[in-house]
Scaffold this active site. Structure first.
Site, PDB file in Angstrom:
ATOM      1  CE  LYS A   1      -3.923  -2.129   2.387  1.00  0.00           C
ATOM      2  NZ  LYS A   1      -4.734  -2.142   3.620  1.00  0.00           N
TER       3      LYS A   1
ATOM      4  CB  ALA B   1      -1.874   0.287   8.714  1.00  0.00           C
ATOM      5  CG  ASP B   2      -3.688  -5.305   5.283  1.00  0.00           C
ATOM      6  OD1 ASP B   2      -4.482  -4.804   4.464  1.00  0.00           O
ATOM      7  OD2 ASP B   2      -3.781  -6.478   5.696  1.00  0.00           O
ATOM      8  CB  THR B   3      -5.844  -4.917  10.592  1.00  0.00           C
ATOM      9  OG1 THR B   3      -5.259  -3.682  11.003  1.00  0.00           O
ATOM     10  CG2 THR B   3      -6.171  -5.748  11.828  1.00  0.00           C
TER      11      THR B   3
ATOM     12  N   GLY C   1       0.156  -4.763  10.251  1.00  0.00           N
ATOM     13  CA  GLY C   1       1.435  -4.378   9.673  1.00  0.00           C
ATOM     14  C   GLY C   1       1.387  -2.900   9.338  1.00  0.00           C
TER      15      GLY C   1
END
Length: 188
Positions: A55, A71-73, A108
């Site tokens: 991203k 961010a990524d969850t 992340g």
């Protein structure tokens, strides 16, 4: 807290935006559509960081003096990654799987500037009590959790009535380990 450099949040998530705002940051939102696929042999705890980097790198060309925050969850149970549910049936299956069990929520984060990149993952262990099918159905009907990994938001009704304990950062489960982001930006 105002950074001397402009911040760009590479996310349309209202929860991430609110966390950054509540922590005192001024930022712009510029998200791009990114293919969220990842190598199938990648260890599950590395996937969120991998996607956050994807991203951030998608916006790399617009960076001059700014810092991108991406961010990524993801939700991990028995080494299986639960992403965002596509429909009600998938949301129902995810929440039934999480019921009466513990799982990991991994977020992340990638901070990216013209000449520096810092990436990390924060993990929180979340334990749900046994949740009835009626409760799951009520939650899905009223909260439509289709934009949330694992089909739930800890800050919503299902989190309030269903989560027995967490080990780690609450804000990480919401979608951004703001304490780590804050410290990394101080060091950036």
């Amino acid at each position: 807290m105002n950074s001397k450099r402009k911040l760009i949040l590479a996310s349309n998530s209202p929860r991430r935006q609110q966390l950054l705002k509540d922590a005192g940051f001024d930022f712009q939102v510029k998200a791009s559509d990114v293919d969220e696929s990842f190598p199938t042999d990648m260890p599950s705890l590395e996937v969120a960081k991998f996607l956050a980097e994807k991203k951030a790198l998608a916006l790399e060309s617009i960076v001059t003096d700014e810092i991108i925050i991406a961010a990524d969850t993801i939700v991990i149970i028995e080494n299986q990654i639960l992403g965002k549910p596509q429909d009600k049936d998938e949301a129902m299956r995810m929440l039934q799987k999480l019921s009466a069990r513990e799982h990991i929520v991994a977020t992340g984060v990638c901070l990216l500037s013209k000449n520096k990149k810092i990436s990390f993952t924060d993990s929180t262990v979340v334990t749900f009590r046994s949740i009835s099918e009626k409760e799951i159905d009520y939650y899905i009907e009223h909260y439509k959790p289709y934009d949330k990994a694992g089909a739930y938001g800890i800050q919503e009704w299902i989190g309030m009535i269903g989560i027995e304990k967490i080990n780690g950062s609450y804000f990480n489960v919401v979608g951004l380990p703001i304490h780590k982001v804050y410290n990394e930006l101080l060091n950036f």
